[in-house]
Motif scaffolding. Structure first.
Motif, PDB file in Angstrom:
ATOM      1  N   GLY A 106       9.411  -4.740  -6.988  1.00 35.01           N
ATOM      2  CA  GLY A 106       8.197  -3.932  -6.935  1.00 35.01           C
ATOM      3  C   GLY A 106       8.075  -2.883  -8.016  1.00 35.01           C
ATOM      4  N   LYS A 107       8.757  -3.057  -9.123  1.00 33.46           N
ATOM      5  CA  LYS A 107       8.704  -2.085 -10.208  1.00 33.46           C
ATOM      6  C   LYS A 107       7.287  -1.966 -10.781  1.00 33.46           C
ATOM      7  CE  LYS A 107      11.985  -4.358 -12.330  1.00 33.46           C
ATOM      8  NZ  LYS A 107      12.370  -5.345 -11.308  1.00 33.46           N
ATOM      9  N   THR A 108       6.636  -3.090 -10.993  1.00 36.43           N
ATOM     10  CA  THR A 108       5.285  -3.057 -11.552  1.00 36.43           C
ATOM     11  C   THR A 108       4.290  -2.515 -10.534  1.00 36.43           C
ATOM     12  OG1 THR A 108       5.812  -4.861 -13.063  1.00 36.43           O
ATOM     13  CG2 THR A 108       3.474  -4.457 -12.641  1.00 36.43           C
ATOM     14  N   THR A 109       4.491  -2.811  -9.263  1.00 33.87           N
ATOM     15  CA  THR A 109       3.624  -2.248  -8.220  1.00 33.87           C
ATOM     16  C   THR A 109       3.730  -0.734  -8.212  1.00 33.87           C
ATOM     17  OG1 THR A 109       3.829  -4.248  -6.889  1.00 33.87           O
ATOM     18  CG2 THR A 109       3.124  -2.255  -5.742  1.00 33.87           C
TER      19      THR A 109
ATOM     20  N   ALA B  67       0.837  -1.210   0.000  1.00 36.78           N
ATOM     21  CA  ALA B  67       0.000   0.000   0.000  1.00 36.78           C
ATOM     22  C   ALA B  67       0.872   1.261   0.000  1.00 36.78           C
ATOM     23  CB  ALA B  67      -0.943  -0.007   1.201  1.00 36.78           C
ATOM     24  N   ALA B  68       1.951   1.241   0.762  1.00 37.44           N
ATOM     25  CA  ALA B  68       2.857   2.392   0.799  1.00 37.44           C
ATOM     26  C   ALA B  68       3.551   2.577  -0.549  1.00 37.44           C
ATOM     27  CB  ALA B  68       3.892   2.214   1.907  1.00 37.44           C
ATOM     28  N   GLN B  69       3.864   1.475  -1.197  1.00 39.44           N
ATOM     29  CA  GLN B  69       4.512   1.545  -2.503  1.00 39.44           C
ATOM     30  C   GLN B  69       3.561   2.129  -3.546  1.00 39.44           C
ATOM     31  OE1 GLN B  69       6.479  -2.100  -3.388  1.00 39.44           O
ATOM     32  NE2 GLN B  69       7.353  -1.326  -5.276  1.00 39.44           N
ATOM     33  N   VAL B  70       2.313   1.706  -3.529  1.00 38.30           N
ATOM     34  CA  VAL B  70       1.318   2.236  -4.467  1.00 38.30           C
ATOM     35  C   VAL B  70       1.083   3.719  -4.182  1.00 38.30           C
ATOM     36  CG1 VAL B  70      -1.104   2.102  -5.195  1.00 38.30           C
ATOM     37  CG2 VAL B  70       0.236   0.006  -4.920  1.00 38.30           C
TER      38      VAL B  70
ATOM     39  N   SER C 137      13.317  -5.916   4.378  1.00 38.97           N
ATOM     40  CA  SER C 137      12.390  -6.533   5.339  1.00 38.97           C
ATOM     41  C   SER C 137      11.107  -6.908   4.609  1.00 38.97           C
ATOM     42  CB  SER C 137      12.132  -5.612   6.516  1.00 38.97           C
ATOM     43  OG  SER C 137      13.338  -5.334   7.194  1.00 38.97           O
ATOM     44  N   ALA C 138       9.956  -6.483   5.136  1.00 40.84           N
ATOM     45  CA  ALA C 138       8.678  -6.810   4.498  1.00 40.84           C
ATOM     46  C   ALA C 138       8.307  -5.794   3.424  1.00 40.84           C
ATOM     47  CB  ALA C 138       7.575  -6.870   5.544  1.00 40.84           C
ATOM     48  N   GLY C 139       9.081  -4.714   3.305  1.00 39.59           N
ATOM     49  CA  GLY C 139       8.750  -3.659   2.363  1.00 39.59           C
ATOM     50  C   GLY C 139       9.833  -3.451   1.328  1.00 39.59           C
ATOM     51  N   ARG C 140      10.014  -2.199   0.957  1.00 45.39           N
ATOM     52  CA  ARG C 140      11.000  -1.813  -0.049  1.00 45.39           C
ATOM     53  C   ARG C 140      11.678  -0.527   0.394  1.00 45.39           C
ATOM     54  NH1 ARG C 140       9.071  -6.043  -1.058  1.00 45.39           N
ATOM     55  NH2 ARG C 140       8.370  -6.897  -3.053  1.00 45.39           N
TER      56      ARG C 140
END
Length: 169
Positions: free
Chosen positions: A37-40, A9-12, A127-130
């Protein structure tokens, strides 16, 4: 110093902010390993222009066009590109015009054919994110960076981090 994106959600949401800052034009290279996460991020950017449908990585088609009321957007994924000249055969020059926003995953596969981007966005799993950071290569890219979180560039020097395009391979 990169910014941390704690989850999808933070990435979007970051992608939406980036999309608004881009104002519907420019070339953005999305750089990171498989699964970074490039496509995200591209999905978030497209949402900034009103796109609500699915966003798939165009790995096999090389490019996916999106027409919105606000912008013409081309999402490239060059992972399976055999030779940069293939971009000429699919009409790449027309798509990379000044009147469009081009999001390019795996730009290192198009070296020698792709022009210098306005902006690079680097992503890494953390971790769990980017984590994400940006590098501007043009006046437009610098203007976009000014509209984004200060952590995307080194706040101590006022300069962007050094590009590491080889990191995506």
């Amino acid at each position: 110093m990169p910014i941390t994106l704690s989850d999808e959600a933070a990435q979007v949401a970051f992608g939406e902010s980036l999309g608004r800052a881009l104002a519907g034009r420019g070339q953005v290279h999305l750089i990171g390993d498989l699964g970074a996460g490039k496509t995200t991020l591209a999905r978030g950017i497209l949402r900034a222009y009103g796109h609500v449908g699915a966003v798939k990585s165009p790995t096999y088609t090389l490019v996916e066009p999106y027409e919105t009321t606000a912008a013409r957007i081309f999402h490239f994924d060059l992972y399976r590109l055999g030779d940069p000249e293939e971009l000429e055969f699919i009409g790449g020059r027309d798509m990379l015009g000044d009147d469009a926003l081009c999001l390019i995953e795996w730009p290192s596969r198009g070296v020698g054919w792709l022009p210098t981007p306005d902006l690079e966005i680097h992503l890494r799993v953390h971790s769990a994110g980017r984590i994400a950071w940006g590098i501007a290569h043009s006046e437009q890219g610098r203007a976009v960076m000014e509209k984004l979180p200060t952590g995307l560039r080194d706040p101590m020097s006022g300069e962007e981090p050094v590009s590491h395009k080889e990191d995506e391979c």
